[in-house]
Write an enzyme that holds these catalytic residues in place. Structure first.
Site, PDB file in Angstrom:
ATOM      1  CE  LYS A  41      25.057  58.550  20.618  1.00 10.19           C
ATOM      2  NZ  LYS A  41      25.315  59.531  19.870  1.00 10.19           N
TER       3      LYS A  41
ATOM      4  CE1 TYR B  29      21.433  55.989  19.533  1.00  6.73           C
ATOM      5  CE2 TYR B  29      20.460  55.450  21.939  1.00  6.73           C
ATOM      6  CZ  TYR B  29      20.939  56.665  21.118  1.00  6.73           C
ATOM      7  OH  TYR B  29      21.293  58.066  20.891  1.00  6.73           O
TER       8      TYR B  29
ATOM      9  CD  GLU C  60      17.391  54.352  24.867  1.00  8.98           C
ATOM     10  OE1 GLU C  60      17.517  53.267  25.359  1.00  8.98           O
ATOM     11  OE2 GLU C  60      16.921  54.531  25.560  1.00  8.98           O
TER      12      GLU C  60
ATOM     13  CD  GLN D  71      14.654  66.290  16.936  1.00  8.12           C
ATOM     14  OE1 GLN D  71      13.632  66.229  17.193  1.00  8.12           O
ATOM     15  NE2 GLN D  71      14.927  65.444  17.702  1.00  8.12           N
TER      16      GLN D  71
ATOM     17  CB  THR E 298      21.800  58.734  24.556  1.00  7.60           C
ATOM     18  OG1 THR E 298      19.758  58.493  24.428  1.00  7.60           O
ATOM     19  CG2 THR E 298      22.560  57.965  24.651  1.00  7.60           C
TER      20      THR E 298
HETATM   21  P1  GDP Z   1      13.893  55.634  22.792  1.00  6.57           P
HETATM   22  O1  GDP Z   1      13.420  56.212  23.790  1.00  6.57           O
HETATM   23  O2  GDP Z   1      15.535  56.726  21.802  1.00  6.57           O
HETATM   24  O3  GDP Z   1      13.969  53.914  22.627  1.00  6.57           O
HETATM   25  O4  GDP Z   1      12.818  56.222  21.534  1.00  6.57           O
HETATM   26  P2  GDP Z   1      11.705  55.878  20.876  1.00  6.57           P
HETATM   27  O5  GDP Z   1      10.761  56.932  20.211  1.00  6.57           O
HETATM   28  O6  GDP Z   1      11.727  54.824  19.655  1.00  6.57           O
HETATM   29  O7  GDP Z   1      10.740  55.019  21.808  1.00  6.57           O
HETATM   30  C1  GDP Z   1      10.187  55.269  23.217  1.00  6.57           C
HETATM   31  C2  GDP Z   1       9.744  54.221  23.551  1.00  6.57           C
HETATM   32  O8  GDP Z   1       8.482  54.073  23.063  1.00  6.57           O
HETATM   33  C3  GDP Z   1      10.577  52.621  23.593  1.00  6.57           C
HETATM   34  O9  GDP Z   1       9.671  52.609  25.274  1.00  6.57           O
HETATM   35  C4  GDP Z   1       9.842  51.603  22.589  1.00  6.57           C
HETATM   36  O10 GDP Z   1       9.359  50.374  22.990  1.00  6.57           O
HETATM   37  C5  GDP Z   1       8.599  52.778  22.971  1.00  6.57           C
HETATM   38  N1  GDP Z   1       7.347  52.293  21.526  1.00  6.57           N
HETATM   39  C6  GDP Z   1       6.080  51.555  21.304  1.00  6.57           C
HETATM   40  N2  GDP Z   1       5.708  51.073  20.515  1.00  6.57           N
HETATM   41  C7  GDP Z   1       6.537  52.455  18.945  1.00  6.57           C
HETATM   42  C8  GDP Z   1       6.437  52.541  18.026  1.00  6.57           C
HETATM   43  O11 GDP Z   1       5.982  52.006  17.366  1.00  6.57           O
HETATM   44  N3  GDP Z   1       7.729  52.597  17.691  1.00  6.57           N
HETATM   45  C9  GDP Z   1       8.724  53.140  18.526  1.00  6.57           C
HETATM   46  N4  GDP Z   1      10.182  53.975  18.070  1.00  6.57           N
HETATM   47  N5  GDP Z   1       8.846  53.212  19.867  1.00  6.57           N
HETATM   48  C10 GDP Z   1       8.022  52.489  20.356  1.00  6.57           C
END
Ligand code: GDP
Length: 330
Positions: free
Chosen positions: A161, A157, A131, A16, A129
């Site tokens: 990082k 991750y 994170e 991205q 990040t």
């Molecule tokens: P992150 O903040 O880098 O982990 O970005 P993500 O978009 O992968 O996740 C953001 C938040 O969405 C986290 O708290 C995940 O646990 C929550 N989440 C809930 N359902 C989903 C799902 O189906 N996919 C992902 N990727 N995250 C989810």
């Protein structure tokens, strides 16, 4: 006349941020080199078609010799390290690969810059990040995290990082290299991968509207994130490398919203007020350790870099749903 074009080398060119940054640097007149990985990378054709001016170099963050070559060939004024195993959920399933690429890959790149003899001239951006912080449970100040906050990563991750962040700072202090780390909070948009929750939602919402899908399956809906637009954030990366001295900067919106709020706005875009009948939950998408709430305070970047995000939270959701409606109706 001598060639005065600035030269940039980007890792993570198929991701991205690689896409947004390539567009930005092209507008600014840079000669751009992108590192692409793998013998049969399925993204190669897309990147070549989208950015015909881009020079692709085959290399890998886990192969230092290939990185030395990439630096020697591209002779970069600026290096943007955006390449990583970047998905938190995936990192729990592939923790060692994540350490090798996202963590040690940065050491490999910094060593390659030194071996190729560019440590005094190349300016380096390291993608750190939010994170690396642990959320509300772990020292999140009232107004959000700052560059001075302490770290408590909650995933392989985040841990990888954090190593990358500190080795970058260490090389800056040890060898006087120009390395700036951008501590970026979640940033999304029409280039976001479908494995991230925002794009997963907007793509499903578009498909539900078009009758191509009945429901969406997600994990936990209560976590909150500080979500901005990736196009705004790559501008911040570039500004970091135009400073007189290297430093670390946090980019965020200063607002935090739950996944439920994201669902509210996304479904409203297609005229659905109550999304509950369209959303199922599955433990498969839940994480062994979760970051509850992330909020960033971008005051330093706003003051020193003159950076400010342009797209707000409703604007971001709208942009993503509209993009997916266009994409899915083709
Ligand atoms: P992150 O903040 O880098 O982990 O970005 P993500 O978009 O992968 O996740 C953001 C938040 O969405 C986290 O708290 C995940 O646990 C929550 N989440 C809930 N359902 C989903 C799902 O189906 N996919 C992902 N990727 N995250 C989810």
């Amino acid at each position: 006349m001598a060639d005065v074009k600035k030269r940039a080398l980007i890792t993570g060119i198929t991701g991205q941020d690689g896409g947004h940054l390539t567009e930005l640097l092209h507008e600014k007149g840079y000669e751009i080199y992108g590192i692409i990985r793998g013998q049969h990378n399925p993204q190669r054709a897309r990147v070549e078609a989208e950015f015909p001016y881009l020079n692709l170099i085959e290399a890998d963050l886990t192969d230092t010799s290939s990185l030395v070559r990439a630096v020697a060939v591209s002779k970069p004024d600026e290096i943007y390290n955006l390449g990583a195993i970047s998905h938190v959920g995936y990192s729990f399933k592939n923790p060692q690969l994540t350490a090798d690429v996202t963590g040690k890959g940065v050491l490999n790149l910094l060593e390659a810059v030194r071996m190729a003899g560019f440590e005094k001239t190349a300016r380096i951006y390291q993608a750190s990040t939010s994170e690396m912080f642990g959320g509300l449970e772990y020292n999140q100040p009232e107004g959000g995290y700052t560059e001075e906050s302490s770290f408590h990563p909650r995933s392989p991750y985040g841990v990888a990082k954090l190593y990358a962040h500190w080795i970058s700072r260490n090389y800056r202090e040890s060898y006087g290299m120009f390395i700036s780390c951008g501590i970026l909070f979640n940033h999304e948009g029409d280039r976001r991968g479908l494995e991230f929750v925002t794009r997963k939602i907007t793509n499903a919402v578009a498909r539900i509207k078009l009758g191509k899908q009945e429901f969406i399956t997600l994990g936990d809906l209560w976590p909150k994130r500080d979500w901005g637009y990736a196009g705004d954030y790559v501008e911040g990366m570039w500004r970091m490398l135009q400073q007189d001295t290297p430093d670390d900067f946090l980019l965020a919106t200063g607002e935090t919203h739950s996944i439920e709020e994201f669902l509210d706005l996304a479904f409203k875009e297609i005229g659905i007020e109550d999304w509950h009948p369209y959303v199922k939950q599955d433990p498969r998408f839940m994480r062994p350790a979760e970051v509850d709430v992330l909020l960033g305070n971008p005051a330093k970047a706003e003051k020193v870099l003159g950076w400010k995000r342009k797209v707000d939270f409703p604007g971001l959701v709208k942009l993503m749903v509209q993009h997916d409606l266009d994409l899915e109706s083709k």
